[in-house]
Design a protein around this motif. Structure first.
Motif, PDB file in Angstrom:
ATOM      1  N   VAL A  12      35.405  84.716 108.779  1.00  0.00           N
ATOM      2  CA  VAL A  12      35.778  83.888 109.934  1.00  0.00           C
ATOM      3  C   VAL A  12      37.031  83.088 109.618  1.00  0.00           C
ATOM      4  N   GLN A  13      37.156  82.584 108.397  1.00  0.00           N
ATOM      5  CA  GLN A  13      38.346  81.810 108.030  1.00  0.00           C
ATOM      6  C   GLN A  13      39.593  82.692 108.011  1.00  0.00           C
ATOM      7  N   ILE A  14      39.466  83.911 107.518  1.00  0.00           N
ATOM      8  CA  ILE A  14      40.598  84.849 107.523  1.00  0.00           C
ATOM      9  C   ILE A  14      40.965  85.194 108.965  1.00  0.00           C
ATOM     10  N   ALA A  15      39.969  85.426 109.808  1.00  0.00           N
ATOM     11  CA  ALA A  15      40.233  85.719 111.220  1.00  0.00           C
ATOM     12  C   ALA A  15      40.948  84.561 111.892  1.00  0.00           C
ATOM     13  N   ASP A  16      40.593  83.327 111.508  1.00  0.00           N
ATOM     14  CA  ASP A  16      41.254  82.156 112.078  1.00  0.00           C
ATOM     15  C   ASP A  16      42.750  82.163 111.780  1.00  0.00           C
ATOM     16  N   VAL A  17      43.120  82.519 110.565  1.00  0.00           N
ATOM     17  CA  VAL A  17      44.545  82.548 110.195  1.00  0.00           C
ATOM     18  C   VAL A  17      45.276  83.619 111.007  1.00  0.00           C
ATOM     19  N   ILE A  18      44.649  84.759 111.179  1.00  0.00           N
ATOM     20  CA  ILE A  18      45.289  85.833 111.947  1.00  0.00           C
ATOM     21  C   ILE A  18      45.429  85.431 113.410  1.00  0.00           C
ATOM     22  N   ALA A  19      44.378  84.876 113.991  1.00  0.00           N
ATOM     23  CA  ALA A  19      44.455  84.427 115.389  1.00  0.00           C
ATOM     24  C   ALA A  19      45.518  83.350 115.543  1.00  0.00           C
ATOM     25  N   ASN A  20      45.565  82.406 114.610  1.00  0.00           N
ATOM     26  CA  ASN A  20      46.555  81.332 114.672  1.00  0.00           C
ATOM     27  C   ASN A  20      47.970  81.886 114.547  1.00  0.00           C
ATOM     28  N   SER A  21      48.142  82.934 113.771  1.00  0.00           N
ATOM     29  CA  SER A  21      49.467  83.543 113.624  1.00  0.00           C
ATOM     30  C   SER A  21      49.959  84.081 114.961  1.00  0.00           C
ATOM     31  N   LEU A  22      49.095  84.809 115.670  1.00  0.00           N
ATOM     32  CA  LEU A  22      49.485  85.331 116.981  1.00  0.00           C
ATOM     33  C   LEU A  22      49.630  84.223 118.009  1.00  0.00           C
ATOM     34  N   GLY A  75      44.343  78.406 109.904  1.00  0.00           N
ATOM     35  CA  GLY A  75      45.720  78.794 110.167  1.00  0.00           C
ATOM     36  C   GLY A  75      46.619  77.623 110.516  1.00  0.00           C
ATOM     37  N   SER A  76      46.058  76.602 111.132  1.00  0.00           N
ATOM     38  CA  SER A  76      46.857  75.442 111.528  1.00  0.00           C
ATOM     39  C   SER A  76      47.152  74.501 110.363  1.00  0.00           C
ATOM     40  N   ARG A  77      46.540  74.738 109.204  1.00  0.00           N
ATOM     41  CA  ARG A  77      46.683  73.819 108.071  1.00  0.00           C
ATOM     42  C   ARG A  77      47.425  74.396 106.875  1.00  0.00           C
ATOM     43  N   ILE A  78      47.880  75.635 106.960  1.00  0.00           N
ATOM     44  CA  ILE A  78      48.556  76.226 105.806  1.00  0.00           C
ATOM     45  C   ILE A  78      50.033  76.436 106.100  1.00  0.00           C
ATOM     46  N   SER A  79      50.810  76.514 105.032  1.00  0.00           N
ATOM     47  CA  SER A  79      52.249  76.724 105.180  1.00  0.00           C
ATOM     48  C   SER A  79      52.533  78.181 105.533  1.00  0.00           C
ATOM     49  N   VAL A  80      53.748  78.450 105.885  1.00  0.00           N
ATOM     50  CA  VAL A  80      54.151  79.816 106.221  1.00  0.00           C
ATOM     51  C   VAL A  80      54.055  80.698 104.976  1.00  0.00           C
ATOM     52  N   VAL A  81      54.423  80.178 103.822  1.00  0.00           N
ATOM     53  CA  VAL A  81      54.348  80.958 102.583  1.00  0.00           C
ATOM     54  C   VAL A  81      52.888  81.259 102.234  1.00  0.00           C
ATOM     55  N   GLU A  82      52.011  80.283 102.375  1.00  0.00           N
ATOM     56  CA  GLU A  82      50.586  80.528 102.136  1.00  0.00           C
ATOM     57  C   GLU A  82      50.042  81.557 103.116  1.00  0.00           C
ATOM     58  N   ARG A  83      50.462  81.476 104.353  1.00  0.00           N
ATOM     59  CA  ARG A  83      50.043  82.442 105.382  1.00  0.00           C
ATOM     60  C   ARG A  83      50.490  83.849 104.978  1.00  0.00           C
ATOM     61  N   ALA A  84      51.735  83.966 104.536  1.00  0.00           N
ATOM     62  CA  ALA A  84      52.250  85.272 104.126  1.00  0.00           C
ATOM     63  C   ALA A  84      51.424  85.836 102.974  1.00  0.00           C
ATOM     64  N   TYR A  85      51.080  84.987 102.014  1.00  0.00           N
ATOM     65  CA  TYR A  85      50.287  85.442 100.870  1.00  0.00           C
ATOM     66  C   TYR A  85      48.906  85.911 101.315  1.00  0.00           C
ATOM     67  N   LEU A  86      48.243  85.135 102.155  1.00  0.00           N
ATOM     68  CA  LEU A  86      46.912  85.519 102.635  1.00  0.00           C
ATOM     69  C   LEU A  86      46.966  86.846 103.389  1.00  0.00           C
ATOM     70  N   LEU A  87      47.958  86.997 104.254  1.00  0.00           N
ATOM     71  CA  LEU A  87      48.067  88.226 105.032  1.00  0.00           C
ATOM     72  C   LEU A  87      48.416  89.431 104.157  1.00  0.00           C
ATOM     73  N   GLU A  88      49.176  89.213 103.090  1.00  0.00           N
ATOM     74  CA  GLU A  88      49.446  90.300 102.133  1.00  0.00           C
ATOM     75  C   GLU A  88      48.163  90.711 101.424  1.00  0.00           C
ATOM     76  N   LEU A  89      47.351  89.726 101.017  1.00  0.00           N
ATOM     77  CA  LEU A  89      46.061  90.032 100.389  1.00  0.00           C
ATOM     78  C   LEU A  89      45.176  90.823 101.359  1.00  0.00           C
ATOM     79  N   PHE A  90      45.144  90.385 102.603  1.00  0.00           N
ATOM     80  CA  PHE A  90      44.374  91.056 103.648  1.00  0.00           C
ATOM     81  C   PHE A  90      44.835  92.505 103.799  1.00  0.00           C
ATOM     82  N   ASP A  91      46.129  92.713 103.874  1.00  0.00           N
ATOM     83  CA  ASP A  91      46.684  94.052 104.056  1.00  0.00           C
ATOM     84  C   ASP A  91      46.389  94.930 102.836  1.00  0.00           C
TER      85      ASP A  91
END
Length: 186
Positions: free
Chosen positions: A141-151, A32-48
């Motif tokens: 675990v990597q997906i969880a990291d992005v979500i935790a980093n978002s919060l 989560g600390s290494r991706i852009s906001v747009v990449e984060r949005a895309y990953l979270l959309e895939l997750f959802d």
């Protein structure tokens, strides 16, 4: 500190991760600390879209009671309490079908994490199996990291917090992602 407990099948996590990598060209570990906001949005959309769900346990040290002598809880005590809170929120919802809880093995010394894993296993009982995994080799675990980093970004009010909040708002509203605040250590 934040801790995310994500509920996905291993195949769903692998599919999300593979699609994200193929579109973004990401090399190396997804953090989560290494991706852009747009990449984060895309990953979270895939997750959802995949029906992913998460409980994120959040703690602000200054809001927690201090230990005797005025010291704050240790990082490990906080991590363990957050892990217990997040997993504890999932257990009543699983109906006994939880099979695996995978914990990132890279955060602390292996001996310490073995104790944490044993504690989680004791809490799971016959509901599932707690194991440790190298985050570099665990899609979930990597997906969880992005979500935790978002919060985490939202909690600390980072420069990206407002945009990340906008990304998360629909998932928070639908309860795909839920937040539990740790207010005291057990």
């Amino acid at each position: 500190m934040t801790f995310s407990a994500v509920m996905l099948t291993p195949q769903a996590a692998a599919d999300i991760h593979a699609r994200f990598r193929s579109v973004t060209g990401l090399r190396g570990e997804l953090k989560g600390s290494r991706i852009s906001v747009v990449e984060r949005a895309y990953l979270l959309e895939l997750f959802d879209r995949a029906g992913g769900r998460a409980w994120v346990a959040v703690a602000e040290r200054d809001k927690l009671a201090q230990n005797p002598g005025g010291t704050l809880p240790s990082d490990l005590a906080l991590y363990t309490a957050l892990l217990n809170l997040a997993i504890g929120r999932w257990l009543p919802e699983t109906g006994g079908v939880c099979t695996d809880v995978v914990i990132d093995e890279g955060r602390y010394d292996p001996k310490i994490l073995a104790h944490v894993r044993e504690e989680i296993q004791a809490g799971l009982g016959a509901w599932g199996r707690a194991s440790l995994a190298d985050s570099k080799r665990s899609d979930g675990v990597q997906i969880a990291d992005v979500i935790a980093n978002s919060l985490f970004n939202i909690t600390i009010g980072s420069q990206r917090a407002h945009r990340i909040q906008r990304i998360l708002d629909p998932m928070l509203a639908s309860k795909a992602i839920r937040v539990a605040e740790l207010t005291q250590l057990p």
